[in-house]
Design an enzyme around this catalytic site. Structure first.
Site, PDB file in Angstrom:
ATOM      1  N   THR A   3       0.274  -8.219   6.466  1.00 31.33           N
ATOM      2  CA  THR A   3       0.914  -8.915   5.354  1.00 31.33           C
ATOM      3  C   THR A   3       1.973  -9.891   5.852  1.00 31.33           C
ATOM      4  OG1 THR A   3       0.506  -7.071   3.852  1.00 31.33           O
ATOM      5  CG2 THR A   3       2.275  -8.593   3.249  1.00 31.33           C
TER       6      THR A   3
ATOM      7  N   ASP B 140       0.796  -1.240   0.000  1.00 30.31           N
ATOM      8  CA  ASP B 140       0.000   0.000   0.000  1.00 30.31           C
ATOM      9  C   ASP B 140       0.824   1.284   0.000  1.00 30.31           C
ATOM     10  OD1 ASP B 140      -1.991  -1.862   0.231  1.00 30.31           O
ATOM     11  OD2 ASP B 140      -2.545  -1.359   2.275  1.00 30.31           O
TER      12      ASP B 140
ATOM     13  N   GLY C  94      -0.523  -1.647  10.773  1.00 34.12           N
ATOM     14  CA  GLY C  94      -1.680  -2.142  10.050  1.00 34.12           C
ATOM     15  C   GLY C  94      -1.321  -3.134   8.973  1.00 34.12           C
ATOM     16  N   CYS C  95      -1.253  -2.661   7.719  1.00 30.27           N
ATOM     17  CA  CYS C  95      -1.159  -3.576   6.586  1.00 30.27           C
ATOM     18  C   CYS C  95       0.185  -4.276   6.481  1.00 30.27           C
ATOM     19  CB  CYS C  95      -1.487  -2.836   5.305  1.00 30.27           C
ATOM     20  SG  CYS C  95      -3.224  -2.336   5.224  1.00 30.27           S
ATOM     21  N   VAL C  96       1.276  -3.636   6.900  1.00 30.22           N
ATOM     22  CA  VAL C  96       2.566  -4.334   6.894  1.00 30.22           C
ATOM     23  C   VAL C  96       2.524  -5.508   7.869  1.00 30.22           C
ATOM     24  CG1 VAL C  96       4.984  -4.136   7.611  1.00 30.22           C
ATOM     25  CG2 VAL C  96       4.000  -2.440   6.071  1.00 30.22           C
TER      26      VAL C  96
END
Length: 221
Positions: A160, A34, A155-157
Site C-alpha cells: 500500500t 486489512d 505484505g499489504c502495508v
C-alpha cells in the site's frame, strides 16, 4: 569484514529511528490496511503475533476521526466466482481459507471497524490502490498524504505504501499502528519503508501533526 550479528542489526534498527524529515502535506487521508480477524485469531496461522499493533490501530482511528480526515478500510474476501479477492487468493491458495466469503476470520478486528460514511474497499490485490478507484477518489478530495495503519509490514502495508507513492501520495506509516508476525523483520521493514518509500513516525507525532491541519472537507473554525 565480519557480518553483523542479528542482535547488532536489531540494535541498529532500534536506535536509528525511522523519521526521514520529508515534508508532509496538508491534506491527509487514513487507510487502514486489512485489519481483519485472520491476522490475530489464534485459529488462524496467518499473522498471529500482531496483537500489539491492535491497540495502536484503535487509537489511530480515534485520532483520525477526531481530526475529520477521510478514513478508508481495505479488505480481501474470497468468492467462488473469482470476484473481489479471488484473483489474489488463487495465487496464494493456502491463505484462501482464512478469507472465504462469510468466514468470520475475514471480518474486521473488533474495535477496528468502519463507521457509517467511511469507505470499505474490497480489493483483488495486496495493494490498496492498483486496480481500484481509491487513487482517483483521494485525488478528487485533494489528499496529498496517506496515513497508513494495519497489517502487515511484510505484505499489504508495504504494498500500500509503495503503491500510494506511485500515485503521487506521500505514504506516512504509523509505527505503533502496524504489525507483523516477527518483531525483528517488522522493524527492518519499517526501517526500509522509511528509507525507500516515505515516512514512518510514531503515533504521538502523527496525532500532533493531524491536530494542526484542516483536512479535506474539514473545518477547524
Amino acid at each position: 569484514m565480519t557480518e553483523p550479528r542479528p542482535t547488532e542489526l536489531d540494535d541498529d534498527y532500534a536506535v536509528a529511528g525511522y523519521h526521514t524529515a520529508l515534508p508532509l502535506g496538508s491534506r491527509p487521508a487514513l487507510v487502514m490496511v486489512d485489519p481483519v480477524r485472520a491476522y490475530v485469531d489464534p485459529a488462524s496461522a496467518l499473522y498471529a503475533g500482531v496483537e500489539d499493533a491492535v491497540g495502536g490501530m484503535v487509537e489511530l482511528l480515534a485520532v483520525a476521526r477526531a481530526a475529520g480526515v477521510p478514513v478508508v478500510f481495505t479488505q480481501v474476501v474470497y468468492r467462488a466466482d473469482g470476484a473481489d479477492g479471488g484473483v489474489f487468493w488463487r495465487k496464494v491458495p493456502a491463505l484462501a481459507a482464512n478469507f472465504t466469503e462469510g468466514n468470520p476470520m475475514g471480518a474486521f478486528i473488533p474495535g477496528v471497524e468502519p463507521q457509517p460514511g467511511e469507505t470499505v474497499l474490497v480489493k483483488k490485490y495486496p495493494s490498496a490502490f492498483f486496480g481500484t478507484p481509491l487513487a482517483p477518489m483521494l485525488t478528487a478530495l485533494g489528499v496529498d498524504t496517506v496515513v497508513i495503519g494495519g497489517l502487515s509490514t511484510s505484505g499489504c502495508v508495504r504494498a500500500t505504501a509503495t503503491d500510494a507513492m506511485s500515485h503521487g501520495f506521500l505514504p506516512l506509516v504509523v509505527e505503533d499502528a502496524v504489525g507483523d508476525r516477527h518483531e525483528a523483520p517488522h522493524r527492518a521493514n519499517l526501517f526500509d519503508l522509511a528509507a525507500k518509500v516515505g515516512e514512518v513516525r510514531p503515533l504521538a507525532a502523527v496525532r500532533e501533526w493531524l491536530q494542526t491541519l484542516t483536512p479535506p472537507g474539514g473545518d477547524r473554525s
